[in-house]
Design a protein around this motif. Structure first.
Motif, PDB file in Angstrom:
ATOM      1  N   LEU A 154       0.840  -1.203   0.000  1.00 57.17           N
ATOM      2  CA  LEU A 154       0.000   0.000   0.000  1.00 57.17           C
ATOM      3  C   LEU A 154       0.876   1.255   0.000  1.00 57.17           C
ATOM      4  N   VAL A 155       1.904   1.256   0.838  1.00 56.99           N
ATOM      5  CA  VAL A 155       2.818   2.392   0.907  1.00 56.99           C
ATOM      6  C   VAL A 155       3.505   2.607  -0.445  1.00 56.99           C
ATOM      7  N   ALA A 156       3.933   1.522  -1.065  1.00 59.23           N
ATOM      8  CA  ALA A 156       4.591   1.629  -2.370  1.00 59.23           C
ATOM      9  C   ALA A 156       3.649   2.227  -3.409  1.00 59.23           C
ATOM     10  N   SER A 157       2.387   1.808  -3.375  1.00 61.05           N
ATOM     11  CA  SER A 157       1.401   2.340  -4.313  1.00 61.05           C
ATOM     12  C   SER A 157       1.187   3.833  -4.096  1.00 61.05           C
ATOM     13  N   LEU A 158       1.116   4.237  -2.831  1.00 64.15           N
ATOM     14  CA  LEU A 158       0.926   5.649  -2.519  1.00 64.15           C
ATOM     15  C   LEU A 158       2.159   6.471  -2.905  1.00 64.15           C
ATOM     16  N   ARG A 159       3.344   5.919  -2.674  1.00 64.72           N
ATOM     17  CA  ARG A 159       4.578   6.607  -3.071  1.00 64.72           C
ATOM     18  C   ARG A 159       4.592   6.844  -4.587  1.00 64.72           C
ATOM     19  N   GLN A 160       4.152   5.836  -5.317  1.00 65.27           N
ATOM     20  CA  GLN A 160       4.139   5.956  -6.773  1.00 65.27           C
ATOM     21  C   GLN A 160       3.205   7.087  -7.210  1.00 65.27           C
ATOM     22  N   GLN A 161       2.086   7.209  -6.531  1.00 67.62           N
ATOM     23  CA  GLN A 161       1.160   8.289  -6.858  1.00 67.62           C
ATOM     24  C   GLN A 161       1.734   9.648  -6.489  1.00 67.62           C
ATOM     25  N   CYS A 162       2.570   9.665  -5.429  1.00 65.74           N
ATOM     26  CA  CYS A 162       3.197  10.926  -5.026  1.00 65.74           C
ATOM     27  C   CYS A 162       4.258  11.366  -6.028  1.00 65.74           C
ATOM     28  N   ASN A 163       4.972  10.409  -6.640  1.00 65.07           N
ATOM     29  CA  ASN A 163       5.995  10.727  -7.636  1.00 65.07           C
ATOM     30  C   ASN A 163       6.983  11.756  -7.090  1.00 65.07           C
ATOM     31  N   ASN A 164       7.518  11.453  -5.888  1.00 66.04           N
ATOM     32  CA  ASN A 164       8.494  12.308  -5.198  1.00 66.04           C
ATOM     33  C   ASN A 164       7.912  13.647  -4.748  1.00 66.04           C
ATOM     34  N   ASP A 165       6.630  13.780  -4.807  1.00 70.17           N
ATOM     35  CA  ASP A 165       5.966  14.982  -4.324  1.00 70.17           C
ATOM     36  C   ASP A 165       4.712  14.527  -3.584  1.00 70.17           C
ATOM     37  N   SER A 166       3.918  15.445  -3.103  1.00 68.75           N
ATOM     38  CA  SER A 166       2.694  15.049  -2.418  1.00 68.75           C
ATOM     39  C   SER A 166       1.623  14.648  -3.426  1.00 68.75           C
ATOM     40  N   ALA A 167       0.634  13.913  -2.943  1.00 65.36           N
ATOM     41  CA  ALA A 167      -0.491  13.500  -3.779  1.00 65.36           C
ATOM     42  C   ALA A 167      -1.771  13.583  -2.965  1.00 65.36           C
ATOM     43  N   ILE A 168      -2.840  13.989  -3.617  1.00 67.33           N
ATOM     44  CA  ILE A 168      -4.144  14.064  -2.961  1.00 67.33           C
ATOM     45  C   ILE A 168      -4.888  12.765  -3.257  1.00 67.33           C
ATOM     46  N   ILE A 169      -5.205  12.032  -2.197  1.00 68.09           N
ATOM     47  CA  ILE A 169      -5.749  10.675  -2.336  1.00 68.09           C
ATOM     48  C   ILE A 169      -7.169  10.622  -1.774  1.00 68.09           C
ATOM     49  N   PRO A 170      -8.138  10.089  -2.536  1.00 72.95           N
ATOM     50  CA  PRO A 170      -9.477   9.874  -1.969  1.00 72.95           C
ATOM     51  C   PRO A 170      -9.426   8.730  -0.958  1.00 72.95           C
ATOM     52  N   MET A 171     -10.023   8.937   0.196  1.00 70.23           N
ATOM     53  CA  MET A 171      -9.956   7.934   1.260  1.00 70.23           C
ATOM     54  C   MET A 171     -11.076   6.897   1.189  1.00 70.23           C
ATOM     55  N   HIS A 172     -12.101   7.167   0.406  1.00 73.08           N
ATOM     56  CA  HIS A 172     -13.176   6.186   0.279  1.00 73.08           C
ATOM     57  C   HIS A 172     -12.646   4.902  -0.341  1.00 73.08           C
ATOM     58  N   GLN A 173     -12.772   3.792   0.347  1.00 72.94           N
ATOM     59  CA  GLN A 173     -12.325   2.469  -0.082  1.00 72.94           C
ATOM     60  C   GLN A 173     -10.801   2.367  -0.199  1.00 72.94           C
ATOM     61  N   ALA A 174     -10.075   3.308   0.395  1.00 70.72           N
ATOM     62  CA  ALA A 174      -8.618   3.297   0.264  1.00 70.72           C
ATOM     63  C   ALA A 174      -7.980   2.064   0.886  1.00 70.72           C
ATOM     64  N   PHE A 175      -8.646   1.467   1.888  1.00 65.15           N
ATOM     65  CA  PHE A 175      -8.037   0.353   2.619  1.00 65.15           C
ATOM     66  C   PHE A 175      -8.770  -0.971   2.422  1.00 65.15           C
ATOM     67  N   ASP A 176      -9.835  -0.954   1.625  1.00 62.09           N
ATOM     68  CA  ASP A 176     -10.686  -2.148   1.514  1.00 62.09           C
ATOM     69  C   ASP A 176      -9.910  -3.389   1.081  1.00 62.09           C
ATOM     70  N   ILE A 177      -9.202  -3.296  -0.031  1.00 61.82           N
ATOM     71  CA  ILE A 177      -8.577  -4.490  -0.615  1.00 61.82           C
ATOM     72  C   ILE A 177      -7.379  -4.944   0.213  1.00 61.82           C
ATOM     73  N   CYS A 178      -6.529  -4.007   0.627  1.00 57.93           N
ATOM     74  CA  CYS A 178      -5.339  -4.427   1.383  1.00 57.93           C
ATOM     75  C   CYS A 178      -5.716  -5.037   2.727  1.00 57.93           C
ATOM     76  N   VAL A 179      -6.780  -4.533   3.344  1.00 60.76           N
ATOM     77  CA  VAL A 179      -7.238  -5.116   4.605  1.00 60.76           C
ATOM     78  C   VAL A 179      -7.828  -6.503   4.368  1.00 60.76           C
ATOM     79  N   LEU A 180      -8.637  -6.631   3.323  1.00 60.88           N
ATOM     80  CA  LEU A 180      -9.268  -7.922   3.028  1.00 60.88           C
ATOM     81  C   LEU A 180      -8.235  -8.985   2.660  1.00 60.88           C
ATOM     82  N   ASN A 181      -7.154  -8.606   1.985  1.00 59.07           N
ATOM     83  CA  ASN A 181      -6.174  -9.580   1.493  1.00 59.07           C
ATOM     84  C   ASN A 181      -5.616 -10.470   2.591  1.00 59.07           C
TER      85      ASN A 181
END
Length: 493
Positions: A154-181
């Protein structure tokens, strides 16, 4: 003719009088109407307070810790406060689960699964499920490793979205799949990609179904005739649609296991169950039972923990000073050369206290899974008839003013002693009490710690400049869920 009319009116009057009369010794509560019971009162107070658990709290303020209602045909008793709740969960005659239209609808018209059953079936199926889940890592170091891997991805995915900068992420369902896995690996021997769109749609249906009902069983359970005369207005049509999609997904997963099953070899819980079906074809181990067990675990495993994580991020946005203290503790204990591990938990006391305070303040499951009186009994001087549904207000413990002093405040320090160590509190029960406490408690505790610690170790969180601060008020339902909000993730290193 007049005589017939008089007799008819007399019979109707007697039926109404019988219908509105309360059982002798029944707990205090508002008077109820014929057929509807207290349903109109519930609707009125829901408009006023917005949430079922706040309605129950208001009624407890008026009538005491044990309140007697009737919703449709169902007798409902609301139990609040430490003394009354401890008595209920410590007595075997309250270990039952309610039986009714909704509870059977989700289980092919039968009493199946592990969450909404009781008696010998519950004992057998719970014991089997726990034994085999443990065989596949539940509660063991392997499970911790699996959760840590999911947190890292999950952290790696978020880092990729940040692309060495900040990123604005929608929190709805942000943890559903990683928690279920973490659960699904033990249950079905596989994990899902974090961008699996089909699963996201399925989990969205889970969220929607949780918002349609409350822990009393909802309107359909109390007045099942509405499923026939008003299937769309009552929500019956939507609920059946959601259930069929869930059943189809689970049935396909089970059939794939059946096609690849090796005699004597179990890769996961589904395999173990299929072997049991072959060994004992006339037992309670049936395909419908397996689908319902998977449904129970799938829905419980994906809903409460992911909602709690969303709320944890929300509170970090609202309380940046708490986030700063977390960063300081993580840097001191973990450093910046690795990610947190579950073994760090004993030394990350402030992080743990913040998680506990989120669970207390939010009470994602404000009312525990309903109990049922399995026989006529007494509770704090009141008669509880057999088959009465008993709702336990966890919210009443977590928000008790006399115990906490300032329950409305978000103050993690309440769980720390003078030396900064975790201080347990008997009034803090996010996973319930007694024999019927949450089946997935161990997984949920470890998931919450590892996901939260890993995210806060890696990122600073803030409210995006062009977005309003998120509201802690969320959606009502079986569980509470936050309204959609965004967070700005900025890598810390």
């Amino acid at each position: 003719m007049i005589f017939v009319i008089i007799v008819g009116l007399l019979v109707i009057s007697l039926l109404i009088a019988f219908d509105i009369s309360k059982p002798r010794g029944y707990p205090p509560g508002p008077r109820w109407l014929p057929v509807l019971g207290n349903y109109l009162l519930l609707c009125k107070q829901l408009r006023q307070f917005g949430f079922h658990h706040l309605v129950w709290a208001n009624l407890a303020d008026q009538y005491g810790p044990v309140v007697g209602l009737r919703l449709g045909r169902d007798r409902i008793v609301i139990v609040s406060g430490y003394e009354a709740i401890r008595e209920v969960v410590s007595r075997e005659e309250f270990d039952g689960r309610p039986d009714g239209f909704f509870f059977r609808l989700r289980a092919f018209g039968q009493r199946l699964g592990v969450v909404f059953v009781d008696g010998p079936l519950w004992v057998e199926q719970r014991r089997f499920s726990l034994r085999h889940l443990r065989n596949f890592g539940y509660g063991k170091h392997g499970m911790e490793h699996q959760i840590a891997e999911e947190a890292s991805e999950l952290v790696a995915s978020l880092r990729q979205q940040c692309n060495n900068d900040s990123a604005i992420i929608p929190m709805h369902q942000a943890f559903d799949i990683c928690v279920l896995n973490s659960l699904w690996t033990m249950l079905a021997g596989q994990r899902f990609a974090l961008d699996d769109e089909q699963l996201k749609k399925l989990l969205n249906l889970v969220h929607a179904s949780f918002r349609m009902l409350d822990m009393s069983g909802g309107l359909l359970n109390q007045m099942p005739f509405l499923s026939v005369i008003a299937p769309h207005q009552s929500g019956y049509a939507d609920l059946v649609k959601y259930l069929h999609e869930m059943w189809d997904f689970l049935r396909e997963t089970i059939h794939e296991h059946h096609r690849t099953l090796t005699p004597g070899v179990s890769r996961d819980l589904i395999d173990a169950f299929l072997h049991e079906m072959e060994l004992h074809p006339d037992s309670t181990f049936t395909e419908n039972q397996l689908i319902t067990v998977c449904l129970d675990l799938f829905m419980a495993g994906s809903e409460t923990t992911s909602n709690t994580m969303e709320y944890a991020i929300l509170y970090m946005l609202l309380y940046p000073e708490v986030q700063r203290k977390i960063h300081e503790e993580l840097d001191a204990v973990v450093g910046r050369s690795r990610l947190p591990m579950f073994a760090d938990r004993q030394r990350l006391c402030y992080v743990e206290a913040v998680i506990m305070e989120v669970q207390r303040r939010v009470s994602v499951a404000p009312v525990a899974v309903p109990h049922r009186a399995t026989k006529d009994t007494m509770l704090m001087g009141h008669v509880i008839p057999q088959d009465t549904t008993v709702l336990i207000s966890i919210w009443s413990l977590h928000m008790d003013v006399k115990h906490w002093g300032d329950p409305e405040a978000f103050r993690p320090e309440r769980f720390l002693d003078a030396e900064g160590k975790i201080m347990q509190d008997d009034w803090f029960v996010p996973f319930g009490y007694g024999r019927r406490r949450c089946l997935g408690e161990i997984l949920a505790r470890k998931s919450l710690f590892l996901f939260f610690a890993t995210l806060l170790h890696t990122f600073s969180l803030s409210v995006p400049a062009d977005h309003p601060p998120p509201s802690p008020d969320g959606y009502d339902g079986i569980t509470l869920s936050p309204k959609h909000f965004y967070a700005e993730f900025t890598p810390r290193f």
